[in-house]
Design a protein around this motif. Structure first.
Motif, short mmCIF file in Angstrom:
data_model
loop_
_atom_site.label_atom_id
_atom_site.label_comp_id
_atom_site.label_asym_id
_atom_site.label_seq_id
_atom_site.Cartn_x
_atom_site.Cartn_y
_atom_site.Cartn_z
N THR A 247 0.84 -1.19 0.00
CA THR A 247 0.00 0.00 0.00
C THR A 247 0.88 1.24 0.00
O THR A 247 1.95 1.27 0.61
CB THR A 247 -0.92 0.01 1.23
OG1 THR A 247 -0.11 -0.15 2.42
CG2 THR A 247 -1.91 -1.12 1.16
N GLU B 257 -0.14 7.36 0.94
CA GLU B 257 -1.44 8.00 1.15
C GLU B 257 -2.45 7.02 1.74
O GLU B 257 -3.22 7.38 2.66
CB GLU B 257 -1.96 8.54 -0.19
CG GLU B 257 -1.24 9.79 -0.69
CD GLU B 257 0.16 9.50 -1.23
OE1 GLU B 257 0.98 10.43 -1.31
OE2 GLU B 257 0.43 8.33 -1.60
N THR B 258 -2.45 5.78 1.24
CA THR B 258 -3.36 4.77 1.77
C THR B 258 -3.07 4.48 3.24
O THR B 258 -3.98 4.34 4.06
CB THR B 258 -3.27 3.48 0.95
OG1 THR B 258 -3.62 3.76 -0.42
CG2 THR B 258 -4.22 2.42 1.50
N ASN B 259 -1.79 4.40 3.58
CA ASN B 259 -1.41 4.13 4.97
C ASN B 259 -1.88 5.24 5.89
O ASN B 259 -2.36 4.99 7.01
CB ASN B 259 0.10 3.98 5.08
CG ASN B 259 0.60 2.72 4.40
OD1 ASN B 259 -0.15 1.77 4.22
ND2 ASN B 259 1.87 2.72 4.02
#
Length: 268
Positions: free
Chosen positions: A200, A203-205
């Protein structure tokens, strides 16, 4: 020949016939703590001459990072109440496993409105064969470390640790497939599972992480601070870029999600 039976579902996809199996942590490894008797083995521990991959020709595993498995994954599994492992994939180059379908009685079929299907039942592991980890070696190594090598973590995990379960995917050789043909399929499957898997992004984290205090503060700032209040399409937010860290020259955006996260981390 001894056989251990486990509840499973038989599934077909393209050229693969595989099984989704319910197994407990204790099922993977022998009770006598002898790695040679373990039901599931790691490719690096197998010896040549046992119809398993040689170190060069049929190398199917990455080298296990034992430190990461022991210090990070094992502790995560024991210390987190919400710890969760996805399915591991195991393989056997030996004989096709025994399959025993189980069908519900006629009354239950009628009450539930289900059709007779031979894809639910029990699969038999021939314990004279060796099954090795194709994907998920670090997860199983961490489980074995807790069960067998780390007394402190074992005590912390409690007596019911070995009874906890997870899903196992078993891929096996088709009845009409030769050994060499199937070893090539194994190598390709390993590549698909590992080489093309993507982590991931940053940004997703930041959006998803519930343990990173800086990510939590960043999300709260965006939700509650008036500067970032925007009723329109998030992709067109005038002040915040959520897709990439770098802002394009001439852009009206004030900052990016990743930069705001870094700023909060620095300040806090």
């Amino acid at each position: 020949m001894a056989t251990k039976w486990f509840p499973a579902t038989r599934i077909n996809m393209q050229s693969w016939e595989y099984f989704s199996i319910k197994m407990s942590f204790g099922d993977f490894f022998s009770e006598n703590n002898n790695e040679k008797d373990d039901l599931i083995s790691f490719a690096q521990e197998l010896k040549e001459g046992e119809n398993f991959p040689s170190i060069l020709d049929y190398w199917l595993q990455r080298k296990i990072n034992e430190s990461r498995a022991k210090k990070e994954i094992a502790k995560y599994l024991v210390e987190r109440d919400d710890a969760f492992f996805s399915s591991v994939v195991v393989a056997c180059l030996g004989d096709v496993p025994e399959w025993q379908p189980i069908q519900p009685n006629e009354k239950l079929q009628k009450d539930l409105g289900i059709e007779i299907d031979e894809d639910f039942g029990y699969i038999g592991f021939d314990t004279s064969q060796k099954y090795f980890v194709l994907d998920g070696q670090h997860r199983l190594f961490a489980i074995r470390h807790v069960l067998r090598h780390d007394d402190d973590l074992k005590i912390q995990a409690g007596p019911g640790f070995a009874d906890q379960g997870m899903n196992v995917i078993l891929v096996n050789k088709g009845e009409n497939e030769g050994d060499e043909e199937f070893k090539e399929k194994y190598r390709r499957l390993f590549t698909s599972l590992n080489r093309y898997a993507k982590s991931t992004n940053t940004e997703t984290n930041i959006i998803m992480d519930e343990d990173d205090a800086f990510a939590i503060v960043t999300r709260r700032l965006i939700r509650e601070y008036p500067l970032f209040d925007w009723p329109g399409d998030p992709e067109e937010h005038p002040h915040l870029n959520i897709n990439t860290k770098n802002i394009r020259p001439g852009s009206s955006e004030l900052t990016s999600l990743a930069t705001l996260y870094d700023f909060n981390k620095l300040v806090l």
